[in-house]
Design a protein around this motif. Structure first.
Motif, PDB file in Angstrom:
ATOM      1  N   GLY A  22     -17.884  -5.614 -20.190  1.00 35.08           N
ATOM      2  CA  GLY A  22     -18.819  -4.968 -21.100  1.00 35.08           C
ATOM      3  C   GLY A  22     -18.222  -4.809 -22.480  1.00 35.08           C
ATOM      4  O   GLY A  22     -17.136  -5.321 -22.780  1.00 35.08           O
ATOM      5  N   LEU A  23     -18.917  -4.111 -23.330  1.00 36.04           N
ATOM      6  CA  LEU A  23     -18.446  -3.790 -24.668  1.00 36.04           C
ATOM      7  C   LEU A  23     -17.544  -2.562 -24.602  1.00 36.04           C
ATOM      8  O   LEU A  23     -17.761  -1.673 -23.780  1.00 36.04           O
ATOM      9  CB  LEU A  23     -19.633  -3.513 -25.596  1.00 36.04           C
ATOM     10  CG  LEU A  23     -20.752  -4.555 -25.593  1.00 36.04           C
ATOM     11  CD1 LEU A  23     -21.951  -4.024 -26.364  1.00 36.04           C
ATOM     12  CD2 LEU A  23     -20.268  -5.869 -26.168  1.00 36.04           C
ATOM     13  N   PHE A  24     -16.535  -2.498 -25.455  1.00 34.96           N
ATOM     14  CA  PHE A  24     -15.625  -1.353 -25.465  1.00 34.96           C
ATOM     15  C   PHE A  24     -16.006  -0.442 -26.628  1.00 34.96           C
ATOM     16  O   PHE A  24     -15.723  -0.736 -27.791  1.00 34.96           O
ATOM     17  CB  PHE A  24     -14.183  -1.834 -25.604  1.00 34.96           C
ATOM     18  CG  PHE A  24     -13.163  -0.726 -25.476  1.00 34.96           C
ATOM     19  CD1 PHE A  24     -12.957  -0.095 -24.258  1.00 34.96           C
ATOM     20  CD2 PHE A  24     -12.412  -0.330 -26.563  1.00 34.96           C
ATOM     21  CE1 PHE A  24     -12.006   0.926 -24.133  1.00 34.96           C
ATOM     22  CE2 PHE A  24     -11.463   0.680 -26.454  1.00 34.96           C
ATOM     23  CZ  PHE A  24     -11.268   1.306 -25.235  1.00 34.96           C
ATOM     24  N   ILE A  25     -16.707   0.639 -26.299  1.00 30.35           N
ATOM     25  CA  ILE A  25     -17.214   1.575 -27.312  1.00 30.35           C
ATOM     26  C   ILE A  25     -16.840   2.999 -26.924  1.00 30.35           C
ATOM     27  O   ILE A  25     -17.072   3.413 -25.782  1.00 30.35           O
ATOM     28  CB  ILE A  25     -18.747   1.458 -27.453  1.00 30.35           C
ATOM     29  CG1 ILE A  25     -19.142   0.041 -27.892  1.00 30.35           C
ATOM     30  CG2 ILE A  25     -19.283   2.482 -28.444  1.00 30.35           C
ATOM     31  CD1 ILE A  25     -20.635  -0.198 -27.916  1.00 30.35           C
ATOM     32  N   ASP A  26     -16.217   3.712 -27.867  1.00 30.69           N
ATOM     33  CA  ASP A  26     -15.837   5.110 -27.655  1.00 30.69           C
ATOM     34  C   ASP A  26     -14.955   5.282 -26.422  1.00 30.69           C
ATOM     35  O   ASP A  26     -15.123   6.226 -25.652  1.00 30.69           O
ATOM     36  CB  ASP A  26     -17.088   5.987 -27.554  1.00 30.69           C
ATOM     37  CG  ASP A  26     -16.794   7.449 -27.876  1.00 30.69           C
ATOM     38  OD1 ASP A  26     -15.780   7.709 -28.556  1.00 30.69           O
ATOM     39  OD2 ASP A  26     -17.567   8.313 -27.445  1.00 30.69           O
ATOM     40  N   GLY A  27     -14.031   4.348 -26.247  1.00 29.24           N
ATOM     41  CA  GLY A  27     -13.042   4.465 -25.184  1.00 29.24           C
ATOM     42  C   GLY A  27     -13.498   4.035 -23.814  1.00 29.24           C
ATOM     43  O   GLY A  27     -12.755   4.174 -22.841  1.00 29.24           O
ATOM     44  N   GLU A  28     -14.726   3.520 -23.691  1.00 28.44           N
ATOM     45  CA  GLU A  28     -15.250   3.119 -22.385  1.00 28.44           C
ATOM     46  C   GLU A  28     -15.929   1.750 -22.490  1.00 28.44           C
ATOM     47  O   GLU A  28     -16.462   1.376 -23.532  1.00 28.44           O
ATOM     48  CB  GLU A  28     -16.272   4.145 -21.869  1.00 28.44           C
ATOM     49  CG  GLU A  28     -15.733   5.569 -21.758  1.00 28.44           C
ATOM     50  CD  GLU A  28     -14.670   5.714 -20.676  1.00 28.44           C
ATOM     51  OE1 GLU A  28     -14.656   4.852 -19.768  1.00 28.44           O
ATOM     52  OE2 GLU A  28     -13.872   6.667 -20.762  1.00 28.44           O
ATOM     53  N   PHE A  29     -15.910   1.028 -21.351  1.00 28.21           N
ATOM     54  CA  PHE A  29     -16.648  -0.227 -21.274  1.00 28.21           C
ATOM     55  C   PHE A  29     -18.091   0.070 -20.869  1.00 28.21           C
ATOM     56  O   PHE A  29     -18.336   0.878 -19.977  1.00 28.21           O
ATOM     57  CB  PHE A  29     -16.009  -1.176 -20.257  1.00 28.21           C
ATOM     58  CG  PHE A  29     -14.720  -1.802 -20.745  1.00 28.21           C
ATOM     59  CD1 PHE A  29     -14.758  -2.908 -21.589  1.00 28.21           C
ATOM     60  CD2 PHE A  29     -13.489  -1.291 -20.362  1.00 28.21           C
ATOM     61  CE1 PHE A  29     -13.580  -3.484 -22.051  1.00 28.21           C
ATOM     62  CE2 PHE A  29     -12.314  -1.863 -20.816  1.00 28.21           C
ATOM     63  CZ  PHE A  29     -12.356  -2.966 -21.661  1.00 28.21           C
TER      64      PHE A  29
END
Length: 476
Positions: A22-29
């Motif tokens: 997935g995308l890595f946004i705000d420390g999470e995938f």
């Protein structure tokens, strides 16, 4: 009899590639908001390595907001504390270097020897170097209290995926900025592995965000009003489009674009050493190098000697499996790039240049192009003017240093150049006349995190690396 090399493949077992990312946004995938995905393919075998999320406008907005939220606390940290995170990232990269090198060769197609011995050591070195700068910014020459810019939108190419990430992320974080990074569509995996390294290092959420996707994702990122700084490495064509997008805004911009470097060999140069530099200059990383020495300018009196030696050396180059430690030239990164290289090489023949390539058997699957040189090239040939970005060398001759300078500078690009001579005074004279951001003397493709890199003219503006690389991420 020719010396036969037995296969010596590096094991793929050290890399655990997930079936999807997935995308890595705000420390999470997380999955892309629109649910769109694309496949990352190994250029040497055409096998699908993984399925990757394709970021859209909503995802770009979420990543920029996460970076903006994280910026207030990250920029407020003392430089020494930011440096600790960068040191931690550098050490983890070293610890996972074998894994990352194999991943890079699988996803990009470059020989394992290059990713293992060049790319990964330089990646770690850049993070170590800028970690050291994090608490010394007031001594960098931009006033006693230089401030970060804010959120940096960074778009990187496919030729050095992890190294270009390090060139951009390390100075941005050291200066107190937060980052939204968009890797190339054909090489997204090492950036996603780096996202995991950020979590492993305990980097605060939102400081680094990774958005995978194609050119449309990059365009969304560059145009987003929440971005304070844009850094791009890639083609001149895309760089011009980015400059048009940023024009009239308050966004800071640095561009590192294409090149058509001249590698200049004088009659007093040590031929064997120069030939090694020529080979390294154009065939390193399959010629997928913006500063590649794709134009060989050799003094007329030694042209035949240099060409004979060069052809003998090219005949020893091994093309094949990127994971084989004996391989010198790996796979072309994509079918699209292979088609461009082929078309430009064919145009060289059509325009009258003489083509030569050593006899070599290319694999039946994947994207491959044999190392090639052209003689009888003039400055009117497309292969002497346009960036091929592949293992193709154009050979021109000159008689005097002044003629060499005139021919070397006769290009819209100005990224790099090489000089081969025993005379130090000639090196200094030539370096002063050449319109190139980096000039190597009796070597080529040498990089160091302490040394700035960048171009003139259509090769872009701004510098990355060294103390100069900090300026692009500071409000000075």
């Amino acid at each position: 009899m020719a010396f036969a090399y037995a296969p010596a493949p590096e094991s793929r077992a050290v890399v655990d590639i997930a079936p999807s990312y997935g995308l890595f946004i705000d420390g999470e995938f997380r999955e892309a908001a629109g649910g769109k995905v694309f496949k990352s393919i190994s250029p040497s075998s055409e096998e699908v390595l993984s399925e990757v999320a394709h970021a859209g406008g909503d995802d770009v907005d979420a990543a920029v907001k996460a970076a903006r939220t994280a910026y207030s606390s990250w920029s407020a940290l003392p430089g020494a504390e930011r440096g600790k995170y960068l040191f931690r990232i550098a050490r983890i990269i070293q610890e996972r270097s074998r894994e990352l090198a194999v991943l890079e060769s699988l996803d990009n197609g470059k020989p394992i020897r290059e990713s293992r011995d060049t790319d990964l050591p330089l990646v770690a070195a850049h993070f170590f170097y800028y970690a050291g700068w994090a608490d010394k910014l007031s001594y960098a020459g931009w006033g006693p209290d230089p401030r970060p810019l804010g959120v940096a939108g960074q778009v990187i190419p496919w030729n050095f995926p992890l190294l270009m990430l390090a060139w951009k992320v390390a100075p941005a974080l050291a200066c107190g900025n937060t980052v939204v990074l968009k890797p190339a569509e054909t090489t997204p995996l090492s950036a996603l592995f780096f996202a995991d390294i950020c979590r492993q290092a305990g980097l605060p959420k939102g400081v680094v965000n990774i958005l995978t996707g194609d050119g449309s994702t990059g365009a969304e990122l560059v145009a987003h009003p929440g971005i304070d700084k844009v850094a791009f490495t890639g083609s001149t064509e895309v760089g011009k489009a980015i400059a048009r997008t940023v024009a009239g805004t308050d966004k800071k911009l640095t561009l590192e674009l294409g090149g058509k470097a001249a590698n200049i060999v004088f009659d007093d140069a040590p031929v064997d050493q120069a030939v090694e530099g020529i080979v390294n200059g154009i065939f390193f990383n399959q010629g997928h190098v913006c500063c590649a020495g794709s134009r060989l300018l050799v003094q007329e009196s030694v042209a035949d000697e240099v060409l004979d030696s060069l052809k003998r050396r090219m005949a020893t180059l091994r093309v094949g499996d990127p994971l084989d430690k004996n391989t010198d030239i790996g796979a072309i990164n994509s079918a699209e790039q292979l088609a461009r290289i082929t078309a430009l090489a064919d145009s060289g023949e059509a325009e009258g240049a003489e083509r030569w390539a050593p006899a070599c058997e290319l694999p039946s699957t994947g994207f491959w192009f044999a190392p090639t040189l052209f003689t009888g090239v003039t400055q009117a040939h497309r292969i002497a003017r346009e960036e091929i970005f592949g293992p193709v060398l154009s050979v021109l001759t000159f008689r005097t240093p002044a003629e060499a300078v005139e021919k070397a500078n006769n290009t819209p690009y100005g990224l790099s150049a090489g000089i081969w001579t025993e005379k130090g005074s000639r090196i200094l004279w030539m370096a002063d006349k050449l319109r190139a951001g980096v000039v190597w003397a009796n070597t080529f493709n040498k990089f160091d995190p302490t040394s700035p890199f960048g171009g003139f003219k259509e090769s872009g503006f701004g510098r990355e690396g060294g103390r100069h690389g900090l300026e692009a991420y500071l409000n000075v």
